[in-house]
Design an enzyme around this catalytic site. Structure first.
Site, PDB file in Angstrom:
ATOM      1  N   LYS A  93       8.947 -21.973  23.311  1.00  0.00           N
ATOM      2  CA  LYS A  93       9.481 -22.792  24.406  1.00  0.00           C
ATOM      3  C   LYS A  93       8.342 -23.250  25.315  1.00  0.00           C
ATOM      4  O   LYS A  93       8.324 -24.389  25.790  1.00  0.00           O
ATOM      5  CB  LYS A  93      10.512 -21.983  25.187  1.00  0.00           C
ATOM      6  CG  LYS A  93      11.386 -22.854  26.077  1.00  0.00           C
ATOM      7  CD  LYS A  93      12.475 -22.050  26.766  1.00  0.00           C
ATOM      8  CE  LYS A  93      13.230 -22.916  27.752  1.00  0.00           C
ATOM      9  NZ  LYS A  93      14.229 -22.183  28.512  1.00  0.00           N
ATOM     10  N   ASP A  94       7.380 -22.349  25.557  1.00  0.00           N
ATOM     11  CA  ASP A  94       6.230 -22.722  26.385  1.00  0.00           C
ATOM     12  C   ASP A  94       5.362 -23.772  25.693  1.00  0.00           C
ATOM     13  O   ASP A  94       4.816 -24.673  26.339  1.00  0.00           O
ATOM     14  CB  ASP A  94       5.385 -21.487  26.722  1.00  0.00           C
ATOM     15  CG  ASP A  94       6.018 -20.653  27.836  1.00  0.00           C
ATOM     16  OD1 ASP A  94       7.002 -21.118  28.438  1.00  0.00           O
ATOM     17  OD2 ASP A  94       5.530 -19.533  28.099  1.00  0.00           O
ATOM     18  N   HIS A 108       5.002  -8.301  35.191  1.00  0.00           N
ATOM     19  CA  HIS A 108       5.443  -7.485  34.060  1.00  0.00           C
ATOM     20  C   HIS A 108       6.021  -6.130  34.478  1.00  0.00           C
ATOM     21  O   HIS A 108       6.632  -5.452  33.666  1.00  0.00           O
ATOM     22  CB  HIS A 108       4.293  -7.326  33.058  1.00  0.00           C
ATOM     23  CG  HIS A 108       4.114  -8.549  32.203  1.00  0.00           C
ATOM     24  ND1 HIS A 108       3.906  -8.505  30.853  1.00  0.00           N
ATOM     25  CD2 HIS A 108       4.144  -9.866  32.524  1.00  0.00           C
ATOM     26  CE1 HIS A 108       3.797  -9.739  30.370  1.00  0.00           C
ATOM     27  NE2 HIS A 108       3.927 -10.582  31.367  1.00  0.00           N
ATOM     28  N   GLU A 142      -6.859 -35.575  49.558  1.00  0.00           N
ATOM     29  CA  GLU A 142      -6.156 -35.750  48.300  1.00  0.00           C
ATOM     30  C   GLU A 142      -4.658 -35.535  48.508  1.00  0.00           C
ATOM     31  O   GLU A 142      -4.243 -34.834  49.430  1.00  0.00           O
ATOM     32  CB  GLU A 142      -6.694 -34.734  47.279  1.00  0.00           C
ATOM     33  CG  GLU A 142      -8.102 -35.051  46.829  1.00  0.00           C
ATOM     34  CD  GLU A 142      -8.117 -36.170  45.796  1.00  0.00           C
ATOM     35  OE1 GLU A 142      -8.105 -37.343  46.200  1.00  0.00           O
ATOM     36  OE2 GLU A 142      -8.138 -35.879  44.599  1.00  0.00           O
ATOM     37  N   SER A 190      10.591 -11.166  34.474  1.00  0.00           N
ATOM     38  CA  SER A 190      10.908 -12.439  35.127  1.00  0.00           C
ATOM     39  C   SER A 190      12.260 -12.359  35.822  1.00  0.00           C
ATOM     40  O   SER A 190      13.184 -11.717  35.319  1.00  0.00           O
ATOM     41  CB  SER A 190      10.960 -13.554  34.084  1.00  0.00           C
ATOM     42  OG  SER A 190       9.689 -13.775  33.532  1.00  0.00           O
TER      43      SER A 190
END
Lengths: 275, 430
Positions: free
Chosen positions: B246-247, B217, B290, B221
């Site tokens: 959108k998220d 922040h 894994e 972005s």
């Protein structure tokens, strides 16, 4: 739109890439044939008649040497037995209990809450009675002997040609015996030749001879039929939640599809003023 | 935190009373609501918030599992089966947690590769990137210890193999291994401390995530053009409602993918041997970690005594054993990413305008997939050679290619601003 295609491809790629550990226990045998199990696929359920026949095979054949520690008698209600039938089945077995008030262990008839009694008091006794190799517990055998239990996916980066499920392997193993090993194979004494067992020399004698079980429902008890039925039963023992899981899964995914479609419409609407 | 001017106002007396004492409402308003976000982010920018949501899913399902799990070598395996069979919806919680680990890594790996492609690690976001690498390391430690908890065969032998690696460290190696084990073999004390740490580390990750967001922040972005925000009005839109919706949409898609595995292929990512109770006397024929560790496992195994890279870095085998070299390389393969902001000399961020870098980016991505593939198969024959060359390429890309390409490449012209890029290529935003 291109972006979405890329993302889908990446997501699928990760899915295929994984399935990772699914290398067969030891790839020294042929791949077991893929069986169309009643419990395969998204809508799969256990065939109840097959489950009960399989239980009969387990009870009359396998249970002589193998334990089924994680299954309680009460669980048998899930494969179609009534409460009274379960009580009757349970009470035909003796389990150890105690100590009582005088400090002694005692045996009593089993109740539905008891787990399936082991044929041997401990693994040393089991090994001693079976030529040094303790018969494995069968509660999770179909999950422990093959890829992904009842996986709806049969491909991975490591098995592009598809892999066998645990149930496929167990079924193939049960009827995969050869009377005479191939030329040049040195079979140790007390062992049997099995096409699908890793290393081929297995300690378990061929368990499913013709007519070893007489089915209560009149089905002809061929070795293949018995192998199919008992594998179905053992798949249920390993994944008793399977039917509920798949049923719930369909509802969850349908819900998510509708929700996501609505979120997409809302996203389009909210973003319509962005230029 | 800079940016995100808040003109927060409320009519509620309660809100204003709290706001006067703790300005949490204006803070949330400026950081989650008004927060200016580049308007041209594509769907690859969904994966950061997805990772955060998966973290929450993991913590909630994990705390629930811990209520019925018993961290004792005699009881752990059966307590997990008890969860699967007798705890109400226990199978669901356990499969969510089990597959959630894989989802977490899928989402985070895409998130990291997005950062690599669009140059999100470059100034002024170096610390943001570095915190991200630490989150990855903490995730790996958490996932590794979590996999040990069911105390299956692969849990036990995976723990044995991986903890034994530390014995390669000179002088203190054996001491470290004993500390990890709480004894002289992998046993109950090991399981106990792994359970304790597996419960602790996710909260450390939460703390790191807050630092990650704080750093994010500060400068906002990055975006597909890699061009900084120049005019907030022209280049950005408020986080809410544009990116919240959108998220949410992206979350819906991910949950469908996630749910498919939970309900229809719950053991797809796992190993069958982990449904056999741990037995220290029986070694599985083929121990594999894994899937999300496989590329690193391949790097570890690439270092055999006749590997030419090993011969060079150990001065012909005198400086260190091949095992130690492999361990160092495995950890270095992640730690070297910390240096990336300084290794990349190019002032252009986005690979969109860097054709040469873009080519090598995809080669690198394929190289990582090959490493994962090799890591999952037995180290035999040609696979050894493939693993060794892929390992070489992994480091060669980061240490040599990235700096050299940064210097030699002539990037394509950048758009003047985010707004200009959107108007000139309207389909790019979709």
């Amino acid at each position: 739109m291109n972006m979405k295609k890329t993302l889908t491809a990446i997501a699928l790629g990760f899915g295929i890439l994984a399935g990772a550990g699914n290398a067969q226990a030891a790839g020294s045998g042929p791949k077991p044939p893929s069986i169309e199990w009643s419990f395969n696929g998204i809508f799969g359920t256990y065939d109840r008649a097959s489950l009960q026949r399989g239980f009969q095979v387990f009870r009359n054949v396998c249970a002589a040497c193998h334990s089924l520690n994680l299954v309680a008698f009460r669980n048998l209600e899930a494969i179609g037995y009534s409460e009274d039938q379960v009580k009757a089945i349970a009470s035909s077995y003796e389990v150890q209990d105690g100590p009582d008030d005088s400090g002694e262990m005692f045996t009593r008839p089993a109740t539905p809450a008891d787990h399936w009694p082991s044929p041997f008091p401990n693994s040393k006794a089991a090994a001693a009675a079976n030529g040094g190799a303790a018969p494995p517990d069968l509660s999770l055998i179909t999950k422990a002997r093959g890829a992904g239990g009842d996986s709806a996916l049969r491909v991975s980066m490591f098995h592009p040609g598809g892999f066998a499920l645990g149930a496929d392997y167990v079924h193939a193993l049960l009827i995969g015996y050869k009377e005479t090993p191939p030329e040049g194979f040195d079979l140790p004494p007390g062992k049997y030749y099995n096409e699908y067992f890793p290393g081929h020399a297995i300690s378990m004698a061929p368990p499913l001879g013709e007519g070893i079980v007489e089915y209560e429902d009149g089905t002809a008890a061929t070795p293949d039929q018995m192998a199919t039925d008992v594998t179905t039963f053992l798949s249920w023992a390993a994944e008793p939640e399977l039917e509920h899981r798949k049923n719930l899964g369909i509802k969850v995914i349908l819900f998510l599809l509708v929700l996501t479609a609505m979120l997409y419409a809302l996203k389009r609407k909210i973003w319509s003023d962005v230029h | 935190m800079s940016g995100g001017t808040s003109n927060f106002q409320s009519n509620s007396r309660v809100v204003n009373w709290i706001e006067h004492r703790l300005p949490i409402f204006s803070f949330l308003d400026s950081q989650l609501h008004q927060y200016p976000t580049p308007k041209n982010l594509n769907y690859f920018w969904n994966f950061g918030s997805l990772a955060g949501i998966v973290l929450v899913i993991m913590i909630v399902s994990g705390i629930t599992l811990a209520m019925s799990y018993t961290p004792h070598t005699d009881l752990a395996f059966n307590s997990v089966e008890r969860i699967m069979r007798d705890v109400n919806s226990g199978w669901l919680i356990r499969y969510i947690h089990m597959n959630g680990a894989s989802m977490f890594f899928i989402v985070v790996y895409i998130h990291i590769f997005r950062g690599l492609y669009y140059g999100s690690y470059k100034a002024p976001r170096e610390i943001l990137w570095m915190i991200g690498i630490f989150i990855l390391l903490a995730m790996m430690a958490t996932a590794f210890m979590g996999y040990v908890l069911p105390w299956g065969q692969m849990s036990f032998w995976g723990a044995t193999v991986i903890t034994n690696l530390f014995s390669a460290i000179p002088l203190v190696g054996d001491y470290i291994v004993q500390l990890l084990w709480g004894g002289f073999v992998v046993d109950n004390p090991t399981l106990n401390r792994f359970f304790s740490l597996h419960y602790l580390l996710p909260f450390v990750i939460v703390g790191l995530v807050f630092l990650h967001l704080w750093a994010l922040h500060m400068h906002h972005s990055n975006n597909p053009t890699g061009v900084e925000i120049k005019d907030e009005k022209q280049d950005t839109i408020p986080f809410h409602p544009y990116y919240t919706i959108k998220d949410m949409y992206g979350l819906g898609i991910m949950l469908i993918f996630f749910a498919f595995f939970i309900f229809f292929a719950p053991n797809y990512f796992g190993h069958p041997d982990n449904y056999i109770m741990a037995d220290p006397l029986v070694t599985p024929p083929h121990i594999v970690p894994e899937w999300y560790f496989l590329p690193f496992y391949a790097i570890l195994r690439a270092f055999t005594s006749d590997y030419w890279v090993y011969q060079i870095i150990s001065l012909g085998g005198t400086l260190m054993s091949a095992k130690l070299a492999g361990v160092i390389a495995m950890f270095a393969s992640i730690l070297v990413l910390l240096l990336l902001p300084w290794l990349d000399r190019s002032r252009v961020r986005s690979a969109k305008y860097r054709p040469l870098y873009r080519f090598f980016f995809w080669v690198f991505a394929i190289d990582c997939v090959i490493l994962g593939w090799v890591g999952g198969l037995p180290p035999e024959g040609v696979l050894v050679t493939i693993g060794q060359w892929s390992t070489f390429w992994y480091f060669f890309h980061i240490i040599i290619i990235v700096p050299v390409v940064g210097i030699l490449e002539r990037p394509k012209p950048l758009p003047d601003s985010i707004a200009a890029s959107v108007t000139s290529a309207p389909q790019a935003a979709e």
